[in-house]
Design an enzyme around this catalytic site. Structure first.
Site, PDB file in Angstrom:
ATOM      1  N   LYS A 185     -57.989  12.038  70.992  1.00  9.30           N
ATOM      2  CA  LYS A 185     -59.341  12.604  70.943  1.00  9.30           C
ATOM      3  C   LYS A 185     -59.871  12.392  69.531  1.00  9.30           C
ATOM      4  O   LYS A 185     -59.290  12.888  68.565  1.00  9.30           O
ATOM      5  CB  LYS A 185     -59.319  14.092  71.281  1.00  9.30           C
ATOM      6  CG  LYS A 185     -60.689  14.754  71.155  1.00  9.30           C
ATOM      7  CD  LYS A 185     -60.577  16.269  71.268  1.00  9.30           C
ATOM      8  CE  LYS A 185     -61.910  16.912  70.908  1.00  9.30           C
ATOM      9  NZ  LYS A 185     -61.799  18.391  70.832  1.00  9.30           N
ATOM     10  N   GLY A 211     -66.087  26.570  68.250  1.00  8.67           N
ATOM     11  CA  GLY A 211     -65.638  27.928  67.975  1.00  8.67           C
ATOM     12  C   GLY A 211     -66.675  29.014  68.102  1.00  8.67           C
ATOM     13  O   GLY A 211     -66.387  30.184  67.837  1.00  8.67           O
ATOM     14  N   ALA A 236     -66.260  22.083  73.382  1.00  7.21           N
ATOM     15  CA  ALA A 236     -66.758  22.930  72.287  1.00  7.21           C
ATOM     16  C   ALA A 236     -67.895  23.838  72.735  1.00  7.21           C
ATOM     17  O   ALA A 236     -68.835  23.400  73.398  1.00  7.21           O
ATOM     18  CB  ALA A 236     -67.206  22.112  71.070  1.00  7.21           C
ATOM     19  N   GLY A 237     -67.783  25.099  72.358  1.00 10.41           N
ATOM     20  CA  GLY A 237     -68.834  26.071  72.607  1.00 10.41           C
ATOM     21  C   GLY A 237     -68.718  26.844  73.901  1.00 10.41           C
ATOM     22  O   GLY A 237     -69.385  27.863  74.075  1.00 10.41           O
ATOM     23  N   ASN A 271     -60.795  25.993  74.258  1.00 13.02           N
ATOM     24  CA  ASN A 271     -59.776  26.484  73.336  1.00 13.02           C
ATOM     25  C   ASN A 271     -60.097  27.900  72.869  1.00 13.02           C
ATOM     26  O   ASN A 271     -59.468  28.872  73.269  1.00 13.02           O
ATOM     27  CB  ASN A 271     -59.630  25.533  72.157  1.00 13.02           C
ATOM     28  CG  ASN A 271     -58.494  25.900  71.214  1.00 13.02           C
ATOM     29  OD1 ASN A 271     -58.267  25.225  70.217  1.00 13.02           O
ATOM     30  ND2 ASN A 271     -57.738  26.955  71.484  1.00 13.02           N
ATOM     31  N   THR A 272     -61.134  28.035  72.045  1.00 12.53           N
ATOM     32  CA  THR A 272     -61.422  29.319  71.407  1.00 12.53           C
ATOM     33  C   THR A 272     -61.603  30.451  72.410  1.00 12.53           C
ATOM     34  O   THR A 272     -61.093  31.560  72.207  1.00 12.53           O
ATOM     35  CB  THR A 272     -62.675  29.201  70.525  1.00 12.53           C
ATOM     36  OG1 THR A 272     -62.453  28.206  69.521  1.00 12.53           O
ATOM     37  CG2 THR A 272     -62.998  30.520  69.849  1.00 12.53           C
TER      38      THR A 272
END
Length: 255
Positions: A97, A158, A184-185, A206-207
Site C-alpha cells: 500500500k 484518523g 481513511a476517515g 483502522n482507527t
C-alpha cells in the site's frame, strides 16, 4: 451469487480490510482479525521490529492473512520505493500500500509522488494499492501506471469523520474499472455500509476499530456492516423520490 474480488491474482472474500495501528495492545489483534473476518491486513513497516519477537507486529497477524505493508512515513516517491523494497526483502511479499504524505497537519496524500512510486514498483513486480486523494484524473493515471486498485480517502486519516469525499468517491467508482477501496476517515460501521452501498469494492478500517471501547466487538460490527452494504448495492437500491408515494392504493376500496 458470483461476487468475487480479485486483486493481484488473489481471490478476496472479505471486503473489510483492516489496519493494525493504535490498538491498546498488540495481543488483541488476532481476535480483531478473527471477528472482522478480514483477509487483508496492513501494517506500517516502521512498526515491525525484525530483531524482537515480542515487538514484531507480524507475530500478531494470522499466517493465513494477506499481508499488505504500507509505506507510512514516506514523504516522496523515492522514500516510498525504498520502504516497499525493504518490505519485500524482509519477506513481506509483493502486496504494498503506497502512502506518500508530506503534509504533516492534515496527512493528505501527495498524488503526484504516489503516481511516480506506483510506476516504479509495478515494473518491479509489486501489487500496488495506492492511497490517494479522490481525483478522477489521478485515478486514471494510477490505473495506467498499473495499480491493482485505488484507495481514495473518505476523510483525513484518523479523524473518524466518515465519507466527506462521498461524491468524488462515487465518480471513481463509476469511471474506474479497477477496484476502489475506501480508506481513511471511516468512523463507524454505518460509514462502511454507506461506502459499500455506493459500490465501493472494499473498505479499509483502522482507527474506528482500534480506538473503540471494545475493538473486538467493533470489528464484528464492521464486518456485518460491510456485508450488509455490499448486499444492498448488489440488490439495487430503490429510487429516491422528491414527493411521498403511498405503498398501498389510497382510493377505490371505500366504494
Amino acid at each position: 451469487m458470483d461476487d468475487k474480488l480479485i486483486i493481484g491474482g488473489r481471490e478476496i472474500i472479505s471486503r473489510l480490510f483492516i489496519g493494525t495501528g493504535k490498538f491498546p495492545a498488540n495481543r488483541i489483534i488476532p481476535d480483531v482479525v478473527r471477528m472482522s473476518g478480514a483477509q487483508v491486513v496492513t501494517v506500517a513497516l516502521r512498526r515491525i521490529d525484525f530483531d524482537s519477537d515480542e515487538e514484531n507486529m507480524l507475530r500478531y497477524i494470522p499466517k493465513d492473512c494477506i499481508l499488505m505493508p504500507n509505506t507510512s512515513g514516506a514523504r516522496n516517491a523515492e522514500e516510498a520505493v525504498r520502504i516497499a523494497r525493504l518490505a519485500r526483502a524482509s519477506g513481506c511479499g509483493n502486496f504494498i500500500k503506497i502512502e506518500v504524505i508530506s503534509d504533516n497537519r492534515y496527512l493528505l496524500p501527495d498524488n503526484l509522488e504516489t503516481i511516480k512510486a506506483t510506476e516504479i514498483l509495478v515494473k518491479e513486480g509489486f501489487i500496488v494499492l495506492p492511497y490517494m486523494n479522490p481525483d478522477l484524473m489521478d485515478a486514471r493515471r494510477l490505473k495506467d501506471a498499473g495499480a491493482a486498485a485505488v484507495m481514495p480517502l473518505g476523510a483525513p486519516i484518523g479523524t473518524n469523520k466518515g465519507l466527506k469525499t462521498r461524491e468524488m468517491i462515487k465518480i471513481l467508482i463509476d469511471e474506474i474499472d479497477i477496484p476502489v477501496i475506501v480508506d481513511a476517515g471511516i468512523g463507524k460501521p454505518s460509514d462502511a455500509c454507506e461506502a459499500m452501498e455506493l459500490g465501493a469494492d472494499a473498505v479499509l478500517v483502522n482507527t474506528a476499530i482500534a480506538t473503540a471501547g471494545d475493538p473486538v466487538v467493533m470489528a464484528e460490527a464492521f464486518a456485518n456492516a460491510v456485508i450488509a452494504g455490499r448486499k444492498a448495492y448488489l440488490s439495487g437500491l430503490g429510487p429516491v423520490k422528491e414527493y411521498a408515494e403511498a405503498s398501498s392504493p389510497l382510493t377505490g376500496f371505500l366504494r
